[in-house]
Write an enzyme that holds these catalytic residues in place. Structure first.
Site, PDB file in Angstrom:
ATOM      1  N   ASP A 165      31.162  54.368  47.724  1.00 15.61           N
ATOM      2  CA  ASP A 165      31.313  53.731  46.412  1.00 15.61           C
ATOM      3  C   ASP A 165      31.537  54.833  45.377  1.00 15.61           C
ATOM      4  O   ASP A 165      30.603  55.556  45.019  1.00 15.61           O
ATOM      5  CB  ASP A 165      30.074  52.911  46.053  1.00 15.61           C
ATOM      6  CG  ASP A 165      30.321  51.986  44.870  1.00 15.61           C
ATOM      7  OD1 ASP A 165      31.009  52.417  43.920  1.00 15.61           O
ATOM      8  OD2 ASP A 165      29.840  50.839  44.889  1.00 15.61           O
ATOM      9  N   ARG A 199      38.136  40.314  47.767  1.00 15.40           N
ATOM     10  CA  ARG A 199      39.278  39.666  47.138  1.00 15.40           C
ATOM     11  C   ARG A 199      40.500  39.842  48.018  1.00 15.40           C
ATOM     12  O   ARG A 199      40.697  40.905  48.627  1.00 15.40           O
ATOM     13  CB  ARG A 199      39.586  40.280  45.755  1.00 15.40           C
ATOM     14  CG  ARG A 199      38.726  39.772  44.616  1.00 15.40           C
ATOM     15  CD  ARG A 199      39.001  38.313  44.294  1.00 15.40           C
ATOM     16  NE  ARG A 199      38.268  37.830  43.133  1.00 15.40           N
ATOM     17  CZ  ARG A 199      37.045  37.332  43.169  1.00 15.40           C
ATOM     18  NH1 ARG A 199      36.376  37.316  44.310  1.00 15.40           N
ATOM     19  NH2 ARG A 199      36.465  36.855  42.066  1.00 15.40           N
ATOM     20  N   GLU A 249      45.491  31.609  48.262  1.00 13.45           N
ATOM     21  CA  GLU A 249      44.377  30.762  48.677  1.00 13.45           C
ATOM     22  C   GLU A 249      44.625  29.306  48.319  1.00 13.45           C
ATOM     23  O   GLU A 249      44.874  29.004  47.144  1.00 13.45           O
ATOM     24  CB  GLU A 249      43.080  31.259  48.034  1.00 13.45           C
ATOM     25  CG  GLU A 249      42.700  32.632  48.547  1.00 13.45           C
ATOM     26  CD  GLU A 249      41.458  33.228  47.911  1.00 13.45           C
ATOM     27  OE1 GLU A 249      40.946  34.225  48.438  1.00 13.45           O
ATOM     28  OE2 GLU A 249      41.004  32.676  46.888  1.00 13.45           O
ATOM     29  N   HIS A 260      37.432  31.255  51.006  1.00  6.67           N
ATOM     30  CA  HIS A 260      36.821  31.844  49.816  1.00  6.67           C
ATOM     31  C   HIS A 260      35.573  31.063  49.405  1.00  6.67           C
ATOM     32  O   HIS A 260      35.376  30.719  48.227  1.00  6.67           O
ATOM     33  CB  HIS A 260      37.827  31.890  48.668  1.00  6.67           C
ATOM     34  CG  HIS A 260      37.491  32.943  47.641  1.00  6.67           C
ATOM     35  ND1 HIS A 260      38.439  33.488  46.806  1.00  6.67           N
ATOM     36  CD2 HIS A 260      36.322  33.559  47.313  1.00  6.67           C
ATOM     37  CE1 HIS A 260      37.863  34.377  46.007  1.00  6.67           C
ATOM     38  NE2 HIS A 260      36.576  34.442  46.308  1.00  6.67           N
TER      39      HIS A 260
END
Length: 328
Positions: free
Chosen positions: A184, A245, A274, A293
């Site tokens: 990260d 995402r 989507e 999702h």
């Protein structure tokens, strides 16, 4: 008489606690716009809005209701925009900042739900749960050994991003006896250590992780981040999981990595489009477990997010700084 604070949302589904909390205050006026109405009807309502609560799901919201320069031109009173989730794909944050409009998201509101789904996808792929269901329903089961999967205990989980969701997944994975690595770039090594993961470089994570799970936002730095080169850099036989995402991973490149046998499987909750088109080759692939999702779409997650959103809007209406401000 003091003017009421006007909050506008669409008629897309939201947990009732959002409306209950806002309408419980006499100084708040809640207006709801129909996503199927005309653009002029939208603008007639939005011109009154001080705060606009908008869906974060780009494929369920009409493009004309995205927070863009064009929409903002119809919102002269707007002071704040609230995303319905942790993501804010439907909001031009820079355009809002240029007009001194505060943007908030609901980071962490559904973290537990998404982390649980990431675990579910991991177990479903690793233990061939969905494949077993398919062959039993189709009456094609041959032997139990043909459906033999792998335990996750003792495996190495690599997290790309260890914010609210990644942190919760690290806790769960550690409890299951997994070794957790994390990359990260927005956190220090000490931050990552405190979140029950070992900080490593991206290259090290890809080379060592048995499972790679994405928990990062979609932005210019992460778009198409997982392409053919990154999949090739992953450990042979590894599993790829994404509840982040669509667009962070290249779907065609992932399909190629699965078909070549380099990757053992994938659990996918997010898609470039989507829902994905029926002819998307990842759908129905024997190594893929696919969901729509829905990682954050639990009763608890949706309730928490709606409560958080209403709370942040009320804080802004009182002239206070909300906890989850988004900047570009």
């Amino acid at each position: 008489m003091t003017e009421k604070v006007c909050v506008v949302r669409t008629n897309l589904w939201i947990d009732p606690v959002f409306d209950e909390l806002l309408t419980g205050h006499d100084h708040i006026e809640l207006r709801i716009i129909d996503v199927k109405a005309s653009a002029q009807e939208w603008y007639d309502t939005l011109k009154h809005a001080h705060y606009y609560h908008v869906s974060a799901a780009k494929d369920e919201l009409p493009a004309g209701l995205f927070v863009t320069e064009a929409l903002l031109n119809h919102c002269p009173r707007l002071k704040g925009v609230s995303s319905s989730g942790a993501g804010y794909d439907t909001i031009d944050v820079a355009a809002c900042q240029a007009r001194q409009i505060t943007v908030v998201n609901q980071a962490g509101g559904n973290a537990n739900s998404v982390a649980e789904m990431a675990l579910g996808l991991l177990l479903a792929v690793s233990r061939k749960i969905v494949e077993s269901d398919r062959v039993l329903v189709a009456q094609h089961a041959s032997s139990r050994e043909a459906l033999m999967g792998h335990e996750v205990a003792g495996k190495t989980l690599g997290l790309i991003g260890i914010g609210h969701i990644g942190r919760r997944f690290a806790q769960i994975a550690t409890a299951l006896g997994m070794n957790v690595l994390a990359y990260d770039p927005y956190l220090t090594s000490q931050d990552i250590d405190e979140r029950q993961a070992q900080p490593v470089s991206l290259d090290t994570l890809l080379a060592q992780a048995d499972i790679v799970s994405l928990h990062c936002p979609l932005n210019n730095d992460t778009r198409n981040m997982f392409n053919a080169d990154r999949f090739r850099a992953m450990k042979p036989g590894a599993i790829f999981i994404s509840t982040a995402r669509g667009g962070i991973h290249n779907e065609a490149d992932l399909h190629a990595a699965l078909n070549s046998g380099h990757l053992a499987g994938a659990g996918l909750d997010v898609w470039r489009q989507e829902p994905p088109a029926a002819d998307n080759p990842l759908l129905g692939h024997p190594g893929v477990v696919a969901t729509f999702h829905t990682a954050g779409v639990s009763h608890e997650g949706r309730h928490n997010v709606a409560r958080m959103a209403a709370g942040q809007i009320l804080l802004m209406a009182e002239g206070k700084t909300p906890p989850h401000v988004v900047t570009s």
